[in-house]
Scaffold this motif. Structure first.
Motif, PDB file in Angstrom:
ATOM      1  N   THR A 283      -0.090 -43.467   9.141  1.00 30.16           N
ATOM      2  CA  THR A 283       0.807 -42.815  10.095  1.00 30.16           C
ATOM      3  C   THR A 283       0.626 -41.304  10.097  1.00 30.16           C
ATOM      4  O   THR A 283       0.223 -40.699   9.097  1.00 30.16           O
ATOM      5  CB  THR A 283       2.274 -43.131   9.763  1.00 30.16           C
ATOM      6  N   GLY A 284       0.935 -40.716  11.225  1.00 34.91           N
ATOM      7  CA  GLY A 284       0.923 -39.259  11.310  1.00 34.91           C
ATOM      8  C   GLY A 284       1.945 -38.639  10.388  1.00 34.91           C
ATOM      9  O   GLY A 284       1.752 -37.536   9.876  1.00 34.91           O
ATOM     10  N   GLU A 285       3.025 -39.370  10.135  1.00 36.11           N
ATOM     11  CA  GLU A 285       4.055 -38.869   9.219  1.00 36.11           C
ATOM     12  C   GLU A 285       3.492 -38.720   7.812  1.00 36.11           C
ATOM     13  O   GLU A 285       3.783 -37.749   7.111  1.00 36.11           O
ATOM     14  CB  GLU A 285       5.246 -39.830   9.222  1.00 36.11           C
ATOM     15  N   ALA A 286       2.669 -39.696   7.395  1.00 36.17           N
ATOM     16  CA  ALA A 286       2.064 -39.612   6.068  1.00 36.17           C
ATOM     17  C   ALA A 286       1.111 -38.423   5.986  1.00 36.17           C
ATOM     18  O   ALA A 286       1.078 -37.696   4.985  1.00 36.17           O
ATOM     19  CB  ALA A 286       1.322 -40.914   5.743  1.00 36.17           C
ATOM     20  N   PHE A 287       0.330 -38.206   7.054  1.00 37.94           N
ATOM     21  CA  PHE A 287      -0.598 -37.078   7.062  1.00 37.94           C
ATOM     22  C   PHE A 287       0.164 -35.759   7.037  1.00 37.94           C
ATOM     23  O   PHE A 287      -0.227 -34.813   6.343  1.00 37.94           O
ATOM     24  CB  PHE A 287      -1.497 -37.155   8.296  1.00 37.94           C
ATOM     25  N   ASP A 288       1.275 -35.686   7.786  1.00 34.53           N
ATOM     26  CA  ASP A 288       2.109 -34.478   7.761  1.00 34.53           C
ATOM     27  C   ASP A 288       2.658 -34.229   6.366  1.00 34.53           C
ATOM     28  O   ASP A 288       2.761 -33.081   5.918  1.00 34.53           O
ATOM     29  CB  ASP A 288       3.266 -34.608   8.750  1.00 34.53           C
ATOM     30  N   GLY A 289       3.008 -35.309   5.660  1.00 33.31           N
ATOM     31  CA  GLY A 289       3.487 -35.164   4.285  1.00 33.31           C
ATOM     32  C   GLY A 289       2.419 -34.592   3.381  1.00 33.31           C
ATOM     33  O   GLY A 289       2.707 -33.779   2.488  1.00 33.31           O
ATOM     34  N   LEU A 290       1.169 -34.990   3.600  1.00 30.06           N
ATOM     35  CA  LEU A 290       0.052 -34.447   2.829  1.00 30.06           C
ATOM     36  C   LEU A 290      -0.083 -32.945   3.067  1.00 30.06           C
ATOM     37  O   LEU A 290      -0.255 -32.168   2.121  1.00 30.06           O
ATOM     38  CB  LEU A 290      -1.242 -35.169   3.224  1.00 30.06           C
ATOM     39  N   LEU A 291       0.019 -32.533   4.315  1.00 33.09           N
ATOM     40  CA  LEU A 291      -0.174 -31.120   4.651  1.00 33.09           C
ATOM     41  C   LEU A 291       0.942 -30.232   4.119  1.00 33.09           C
ATOM     42  O   LEU A 291       0.766 -29.016   4.010  1.00 33.09           O
ATOM     43  CB  LEU A 291      -0.275 -30.951   6.172  1.00 33.09           C
ATOM     44  N   LYS A 292       2.082 -30.818   3.782  1.00 34.55           N
ATOM     45  CA  LYS A 292       3.211 -30.039   3.279  1.00 34.55           C
ATOM     46  C   LYS A 292       3.154 -29.806   1.769  1.00 34.55           C
ATOM     47  O   LYS A 292       3.973 -29.062   1.230  1.00 34.55           O
ATOM     48  CB  LYS A 292       4.520 -30.736   3.643  1.00 34.55           C
ATOM     49  N   LEU A 293       2.209 -30.438   1.083  1.00 36.88           N
ATOM     50  CA  LEU A 293       2.106 -30.255  -0.363  1.00 36.88           C
ATOM     51  C   LEU A 293       1.681 -28.828  -0.682  1.00 36.88           C
ATOM     52  O   LEU A 293       0.902 -28.215   0.056  1.00 36.88           O
ATOM     53  CB  LEU A 293       1.103 -31.249  -0.949  1.00 36.88           C
ATOM     54  N   SER A 294       2.154 -28.309  -1.801  1.00 42.16           N
ATOM     55  CA  SER A 294       1.913 -26.901  -2.117  1.00 42.16           C
ATOM     56  C   SER A 294       0.455 -26.598  -2.393  1.00 42.16           C
ATOM     57  O   SER A 294       0.024 -25.454  -2.261  1.00 42.16           O
ATOM     58  CB  SER A 294       2.761 -26.495  -3.332  1.00 42.16           C
ATOM     59  N   PHE A 295      -0.332 -27.604  -2.799  1.00 42.46           N
ATOM     60  CA  PHE A 295      -1.728 -27.356  -3.127  1.00 42.46           C
ATOM     61  C   PHE A 295      -2.676 -27.706  -1.968  1.00 42.46           C
ATOM     62  O   PHE A 295      -3.885 -27.808  -2.153  1.00 42.46           O
ATOM     63  CB  PHE A 295      -2.142 -28.109  -4.401  1.00 42.46           C
ATOM     64  N   ILE A 296      -2.117 -27.894  -0.781  1.00 38.61           N
ATOM     65  CA  ILE A 296      -2.902 -28.099   0.436  1.00 38.61           C
ATOM     66  C   ILE A 296      -2.691 -26.897   1.353  1.00 38.61           C
ATOM     67  O   ILE A 296      -1.564 -26.436   1.522  1.00 38.61           O
ATOM     68  CB  ILE A 296      -2.477 -29.380   1.178  1.00 38.61           C
ATOM     69  N   ARG A 297      -3.762 -26.402   1.944  1.00 38.50           N
ATOM     70  CA  ARG A 297      -3.629 -25.249   2.817  1.00 38.50           C
ATOM     71  C   ARG A 297      -4.604 -25.378   3.984  1.00 38.50           C
ATOM     72  O   ARG A 297      -5.650 -26.033   3.864  1.00 38.50           O
ATOM     73  CB  ARG A 297      -3.910 -23.959   2.049  1.00 38.50           C
TER      74      ARG A 297
END
Length: 684
Positions: A283-297
């Motif tokens: 889901t796009g929601e899961a991908f959005d959750g990935l992008l919100k992690l502090s070690f992802i930029r």
């Protein structure tokens, strides 16, 4: 009498390094006229040094006569009541009755009054990701009551977003201050204060931690490098395990964790790439959750994981689920190769995808060189008659400020560390034999300038096309002449190759080769020409750094020339050749990234009918990857001791590898190994 707090602050200040930009921004806010405040948004992944920076901000504020108050929002548990009580306590105010502390307007007035007397009010909110519902309350009710010159420092793992950025008023007040790992110089300074001055140890710590402050502190404290051959033998298993788990605590649920592990395999990722690697949509929601992690930029090629987090997480996956790691890597390579084929067939530039493929599947030296290759804010531009003077001034500065360079890179997958040293004199070798004005008179695009965002020239590139009108110059030039006099057919063949280009590379030089970003700029420029389908001939000094750099990009050494240039009258030149014109582009990709481009892909990405004469054929020797590293080092004339230092293995291990190579080939000595290496690189 010094208090415990004083002692802690003093020690923190003694260990504090770097962060010049952040400190300058804070000091500027302190110096501004009354009525000028603002919001400094300090953010970065766990352990990056946010709290330490706030401690330094406190010292600067107190020295300037300002009032500094710091609130850890984890302690407020997302409740406005606890926030007010915490701030009341910090002000040293004692009130009778539970409700007395809850008068927001009265507390704001007392806070403003406490900062009166010439200084400013600095309110630092740490761990802002724990704000919860307090975030809206602070923005809409509490902050508007504070003095206009209040400096708000909002520190957390994520940049301010949402309502903060949707409001044009708040957005104008916010200065983003993202924190990244320390540079090598900052790591060196930090370790020197810890009593660690050994250069190889400094490099190993810097590369192992990617400059991550907390990891650096842990390893410096434990002196984990003692009696360890490889720089990565201990990271996940000891000091970094807790750090890894702290990052993974941000990742709830199996779906998001699977995305995190998959995202750690490539250097850059996007939605389509991860879906292909996992073999199933999500889901796009899961991908959005990935992008919100502090070690992802975000990055220019999609998104990227913090280098240390990527190293730790991918290693954990590789050790615990090797088949899954192998599948992810293979699928990522397939996606990248398909993108390269599609772009090549359409005549579009695919250098970024080639970069990714090399970083994913190349040999250890390649991966090491490409590990920190990154999007750069610097830019190359063609020199013009009106800017050639800037090129001359750059060369003058380089010669006036020449200094030794120590260049280090490492491959996290194998644990190999590669180190190179250039003396001050050697660092100027590539500036020999050419002049800006002469090259520019021969060809408009022969000279390029590398500019930083401020417009200063921080590098130059001298690459002259091989054409009828440049042939005479190339034949008589002291650097290019030896090759073309020995291979006159190369001049004729390059000139008559239709629309394809051919260039002689005199130099790609940057002011400070120790800076990763500047080295990335040189690689990016070379890849621009390689991907465009170009015959490149270069004659750099036969020094390990230049030899390995050219080999890592796929160049092959041209042996047995009757004459060669000697840089500085002393160091012999090597000559390298790389041809990616026409159908040879596919062979190049196969060589460097160990995958085959299908013959029906169209465009310039087709596999050639027969191997290019310049491609090495090494399979017949049966050497292991480590044995090839030793063999390549032997070919540069390195001694066993020098090879051991370069590869970070013992001299006994070097001898063991050489003996194994002698047994496999039947050769009698190391000289015969060197001759075989050179022959394999030139004849295929």
């Amino acid at each position: 009498m010094e208090t415990f707090r004083d002692a802690v602050g003093r020690l923190a200040e003694e260990e504090f390094v770097g962060r010049e930009r952040e400190l300058a921004a804070f000091k500027e806010r302190l110096r501004q006229n009354p009525g000028s405040g603002g919001i400094l948004n300090v953010y970065g992944t766990g352990g990056i040094g946010k709290t330490e920076l706030l401690t330094r901000f406190r010292a600067e504020a107190e020295q300037a006569g300002s009032l500094f108050k710091r609130v850890d929002l984890r302690e407020t548990m997302g409740q406005t009541t606890l926030f007010l009580q915490t701030l009341t306590s910090l002000l040293g105010i004692n009130r009778e009755g539970a409700q007395a502390a809850l008068d927001i307007r009265q507390l704001a007035e007392e806070l403003n009054a406490a900062a009166a007397g010439g200084g400013k009010l600095v309110l630092a909110l740490d761990q802002y990701e724990a704000a919860g519902s307090v975030d809206q309350w602070l923005r809409e009710e509490f902050f508007p009551l504070l003095r206009a010159d209040t400096i708000l420092v909002i520190a957390g793992r994520h940049p301010l977003g949402g309502a903060w950025m949707l409001s044009s008023v708040w957005r104008k007040w916010i200065l983003p201050l993202p924190l990244d790992g320390f540079t090598r110089d900052e790591v060196k300074c930090y370790l020197k204060r810890r009593g660690i001055v050994d250069e190889p140890k400094v490099d190993r710590l810097w590369l192992a931690t990617a400059g991550h402050p907390l990891s650096l502190a842990l390893l410096a404290e434990e002196e984990a490098l003692k009696d360890v051959e490889g720089p990565y033998e201990w990271d996940v298993r000891s000091s970094f395990e807790e750090l890894l788990q702290s990052w993974l605590q941000e990742v709830p649920g199996d779906t998001l964790r699977a995305l995190v592990y998959a995202a750690s395999v490539p250097r850059y990722f996007d939605l389509d790439l991860l879906q292909a690697m996992l073999g199933a949509p999500f889901t796009g929601e899961a991908f959005d959750g990935l992008l919100k992690l502090s070690f992802i930029r975000p990055a220019g090629r999609g998104w990227e994981m913090h280098e240390l987090a990527r190293s730790l997480i991918s290693r954990s996956l590789r050790e615990r689920q090797p088949d899954t790691y192998s599948d992810y890597r293979s699928r990522a390579a397939e996606v990248l190769s398909a993108r390269i084929r599609a772009k090549a067939a359409g005549g579009n530039e695919a250098a970024k995808e080639v970069h990714e493929l090399i970083g994913l599947t190349g040999n250890p030296i390649m991966r090491a060189h490409f590990r920190f290759n990154r999007n750069s804010k610097n830019y190359w531009e063609a020199a013009k008659p009106e800017t050639v003077e800037e090129a001359k001034q750059y060369l003058e500065r380089r010669r006036a400020d020449c200094r030794p360079s120590r260049i280090s890179c490492s491959d996290t997958e194998t644990g190999c560390l590669f180190q190179y040293e250039l003396t001050a004199t050697q660092s100027l070798y590539r500036l020999e034999g050419w002049e800006p004005e002469t090259l520019l008179a021969l060809e408009e695009d022969a000279l390029r300038l590398l500019r930083n965002p401020e417009g200063d020239v921080v590098g130059v590139a001298a690459m002259l096309s091989i054409r009828p009108d440049t042939a005479e110059y190339l034949l008589r030039n002291p650097v290019s002449g030896p090759y073309f006099r020995a291979r006159p057919e190369e001049l004729k063949g390059a000139i008559g190759h239709g629309k394809a280009t051919a260039r002689f590379v005199f130099a790609i030089d940057v002011f400070d080769p120790e800076q990763i970003e500047l080295r990335s700029d040189t690689v990016n420029l070379m890849m621009e020409h390689i991907q465009a389908g170009t015959l490149l001939i270069a004659s750099p000094p036969a020094l390990p750094f230049y030899l390995d750099s050219h080999r890592s990009l796929g160049f092959t050494l041209v042996p047995d020339l009757p004459e060669t240039h000697r840089f500085g009258g002393y160091t012999e030149a090597a000559v390298f050749r790389l041809d990616t014109r026409g159908r040879k582009w596919g062979a190049y990709l196969e060589q460097i990234a160990d995958y085959r481009v299908s013959a029906d892909s169209g465009g310039t990405a087709d596999t050639p009918d027969a191997p290019d004469a310049g491609q090495p054929d090494r399979a017949r020797f049966g050497f292991t990857p480590r044995e090839w590293e030793v063999a390549d080092a032997l070919a540069t004339g390195a001694s066993n001791k020098e090879i051991a230092a370069r590869l970070y293995i013992s001299e006994a291990a070097v001898k063991k590898h050489i003996n194994a190579m002698l047994q496999k080939t039947g050769f009698r000595n190391r000289t015969q190994i060197v001759m075989a290496v050179l022959k394999s690189a030139s004849s295929g």
